[in-house]
Design a protein around this motif. Structure first.
Motif, PDB file in Angstrom:
ATOM      1  N   LYS A 177      -4.819   3.324  13.123  1.00 18.41           N
ATOM      2  CA  LYS A 177      -4.723   1.863  13.224  1.00 18.41           C
ATOM      3  C   LYS A 177      -3.647   1.432  14.209  1.00 18.41           C
ATOM      4  O   LYS A 177      -3.579   0.267  14.576  1.00 18.41           O
ATOM      5  N   LYS A 178      -2.777   2.377  14.590  1.00 19.02           N
ATOM      6  CA  LYS A 178      -1.667   1.999  15.468  1.00 19.02           C
ATOM      7  C   LYS A 178      -1.718   2.706  16.823  1.00 19.02           C
ATOM      8  O   LYS A 178      -0.699   2.954  17.451  1.00 19.02           O
ATOM      9  N   SER A 208      -0.698   6.110  13.379  1.00 20.59           N
ATOM     10  CA  SER A 208      -1.941   6.261  12.626  1.00 20.59           C
ATOM     11  C   SER A 208      -3.062   5.764  13.528  1.00 20.59           C
ATOM     12  O   SER A 208      -2.806   5.149  14.570  1.00 20.59           O
ATOM     13  N   THR A 266       1.209  -9.129  12.787  1.00 21.51           N
ATOM     14  CA  THR A 266       0.830  -7.712  12.813  1.00 21.51           C
ATOM     15  C   THR A 266      -0.643  -7.474  12.485  1.00 21.51           C
ATOM     16  O   THR A 266      -1.042  -6.338  12.286  1.00 21.51           O
ATOM     17  N   SER A 267      -1.437  -8.540  12.427  1.00 18.94           N
ATOM     18  CA  SER A 267      -2.836  -8.323  12.034  1.00 18.94           C
ATOM     19  C   SER A 267      -3.596  -7.560  13.118  1.00 18.94           C
ATOM     20  O   SER A 267      -4.514  -6.800  12.826  1.00 18.94           O
ATOM     21  N   PRO A 301      -1.238   5.973   4.230  1.00 19.17           N
ATOM     22  CA  PRO A 301       0.147   5.498   4.052  1.00 19.17           C
ATOM     23  C   PRO A 301       0.764   6.031   2.762  1.00 19.17           C
ATOM     24  O   PRO A 301       0.881   5.320   1.777  1.00 19.17           O
ATOM     25  N   THR A 342       2.896  -5.371   6.835  1.00 15.06           N
ATOM     26  CA  THR A 342       2.347  -6.551   6.144  1.00 15.06           C
ATOM     27  C   THR A 342       3.376  -7.677   5.983  1.00 15.06           C
ATOM     28  O   THR A 342       3.002  -8.840   5.919  1.00 15.06           O
ATOM     29  N   LEU A 354       2.076  -0.475   7.963  1.00 11.50           N
ATOM     30  CA  LEU A 354       1.137  -1.547   8.297  1.00 11.50           C
ATOM     31  C   LEU A 354       1.809  -2.853   8.716  1.00 11.50           C
ATOM     32  O   LEU A 354       1.191  -3.699   9.338  1.00 11.50           O
TER      33      LEU A 354
END
Ligand code: G1P
Length: 271
Positions: A58-59, A56, A20-21, A106, A14, A12
């Motif tokens: 999200k990516k 993922s 990276t949001s 994750p 973080t 992610l």
């Protein structure tokens, strides 16, 4: 011959918020080029023919980056800019070599690598962690020649400060082979400073045997509740599989933290 590489990209990021949001950390520019392209250049230059990206949902932007043909074609048609044509050619060259696999939960680096199992055809493969940039010398290439010479598994390594050992996989040495290479006796993931067997840290480049998948399938969660590749490597080492720690010659840049990320651009701009 090492012809395949795995690059885990589902993290992610973080530690790099707010950058990276909405944007994958691996696409963030480092001195005008996405960090991920340095990693791709390194493994392609080392002779790797196929690269498996673990992403993922999200990516998905990472996939989009390599599959944006329509956009490039439209721009190139409208204005025949040589620089854009060359960039597009480079992206196409990368795209041909990349396969995408998904890790939507994750669960850790070990779980990510296990997702690529069905694509691995050779006896050994390379893993590159994109947070770990190594410049000035191709670490993967050097590791591949050690693997070919000694017919063993290899992990990149460097000395770290004792108080920072709990950020890394730390290994103890069985025997020094030469100035840069060591036979590994044992490895432990993120030990506390007083429990660490040494200050030799594993850096994110691995040449592993296919047998690691058998260990990963049975691997229980380790420190931090994650499935670590280190814990399965440990099992292989304790079963007398030969692992070499290679103190690489290049310069290490940690792109996974804000401080390191900023420093990386400065260092690369000096090259
Ligand atoms: C991972 C590995 C660790 C290794 C490090 C190198 O840790 O688990 O053994 O030393 O990469 O960067 P992570 O960075 O995912 O915490």
């Amino acid at each position: 011959m090492i012809k395949q590489a795995i690059i885990p990209l589902a993290g992610l990021g973080t530690r790099l918020l707010p950058l990276t949001s909405v944007f994958p950390k691996e696409l963030l520019p480092i001195n005008g080029k996405p960090g991920l392209e340095y990693i791709l250049d390194e493994c392609i230059d080392a002779g790797v023919k196929e690269i498996i990206f673990i992403i993922s949902n999200k990516k998905k932007l990472i996939k989009k980056y390599f599959y944006n043909d329509f956009f490039y074609k439209k721009i190139i048609k409208a204005k025949k800019d040589k620089r854009i044509i060359n960039e597009y050619k480079k992206i196409l060259k990368f795209k041909k070599k990349i396969k995408f696999v998904y890790q939507n939960k994750p669960l850790g680096s070990g779980d990510a690598v296990l997702k690529a199992k069905k694509y691995i055809t050779g006896s050994h493969f390379l893993i590159l962690f994109p947070d770990d940039l190594i410049i000035k010398k191709n670490c993967s290439k050097d590791m591949i020649s050690i693997h070919e010479k000694l017919k063993c598994s290899v992990m990149a390594s460097m000395k770290v400060k004792k108080k920072e050992v709990n950020r890394w996989g730390i290994f103890s040495v069985d025997k020094k082979i030469n100035k840069q290479n060591f036979l590994i006796k044992d490895v432990v993931e993120k030990p506390r400073p007083h429990e660490a067997p040494s200050t030799n840290a594993v850096i994110g480049r691995y040449i592993l045997p296919k047998e690691v998948f058998t260990k990963l399938k049975k691997q229980k969660k380790g420190i931090g509740g994650e499935i670590h590749i280190t814990d399965s490597i440990r099992k292989l080492i304790l079963e007398n599989n030969k692992f070499i720690g290679h103190n690489f010659a290049g310069k290490y840049l940690d792109c996974g933290t804000m401080k390191g990320y900023i420093k990386s651009s400065l260092e690369i701009s000096k090259l």
